[in-house]
Write a protein that holds these residues in place. Structure first.
Motif: not given
Lengths: 187, 83
Positions: A14-17, A29, A31, A100, A111, B49-54
């Motif tokens: 559920k994570i996208k960039f 992913f 941190r 991240v 990032i 918008e850069t990092l799309i998370t829940e």
């Protein structure tokens, strides 16, 4: 339930960039380890109680005139103090949350959230990775198993450092494996 | 006013001036905090918008609520201090 301090996710779905390619998926992913937040959390917690000691401090330092200030003005500055703490907490949490490190099947992305007004994104191709090494020093870091991962590229054109990430040895092994698979797939 | 009266009222005038400065300063600081909340809102929007998370949606909602709270506190104290 909302996890406030997630530091390491393996293949998160559920994570996208923003510049993620259609056939690219996130392998890792990262941190900074959640424990790196303890410093500012403790500072903010102590600061919450500072107004309680202000009457005593003002008498010791000879600033009793503070009590001549009208109550509404004193209330305003008290609220401002707590807003300042809130601003500090928000800035620190956002700094941690949005800094991240991402390892995909094609790229390694860093990032960096420098401040509220600036951020930068560094991206290198997996093919360009020359070596990945971990650095874990100190009792505290050994105890909580977090450290730095230095990723060097060919001709040193662009190195990436993952700072204070959890399980640095696992991260370096994974990057090495991915690099090997990627080059093997292209061979 | 006699000279004695003028001398006696000088500290009161000074205190009144200091109080006015403190009131104005506090409103200025509240205004600055509201501006800070808008910067936070902008940066949260940019980063989600850069990092799309829940949690992105929750963070945006939180930033909007925070900006609203900052504005409400500023308006409240304008009313309390100058009302």
């Amino acid at each position: 339930m909302l996890n406030l301090f997630p530091s390491l996710s393996r293949r998160p779905l559920k994570i996208k960039f923003v510049e993620q390619e259609p056939d690219e998926h996130i392998e890792l992913f990262l941190r900074q380890h959640w424990i790196t937040n303890l410093g500012w959390i403790a500072s903010a917690f102590i600061a919450l109680f500072f107004p309680l000691f202000l009457p005593l401090l003002s008498r010791l330092v000879g600033l009793e005139f503070i009590f001549a200030i009208p109550p509404v003005v004193r209330l305003a500055f008290l609220v401002l103090w707590y807003l300042l703490i809130l601003a500090f907490v928000i800035e620190r949490y956002m700094f941690w949350y949005f800094n991240v490190y991402i390892v995909t099947n094609k790229h390694i992305i860093d990032i960096i959230f420098h401040s509220l007004l600036s951020r930068s994104i560094t991206e290198i191709q997996l093919d360009d990775v020359q070596s990945a090494r971990s650095h874990l020093k100190g009792i505290f870091r050994s105890l909580f198993n977090f450290g730095d991962v230095i990723i060097e590229t060919a001709a040193k054109k662009q190195n990436i450092e993952f700072l204070s990430v959890p399980r640095p040895d696992f991260v370096t092994d994974l990057i090495s494996d991915l690099r090997g698979h990627h080059r093997g797939g292209h061979a | 006013m006699s000279i004695e009266g003028q001398i006696l009222s000088a500290p009161l005038l000074f205190e009144g001036a200091v109080e006015a400065v403190l009131r104005a300063l506090s409103i200025l600081l509240f205004g600055m905090y509201f501006i800070f909340s808008l910067v936070v809102l902008r940066q949260v929007n940019l980063m989600t918008e850069t990092l799309i998370t829940e949690a992105g949606l929750w963070m945006r909602a939180g930033a909007i609520i925070h900006a609203g709270f900052a504005l409400a506190v500023t308006v409240l104290f304008i009313g309390l201090l100058f009302g």
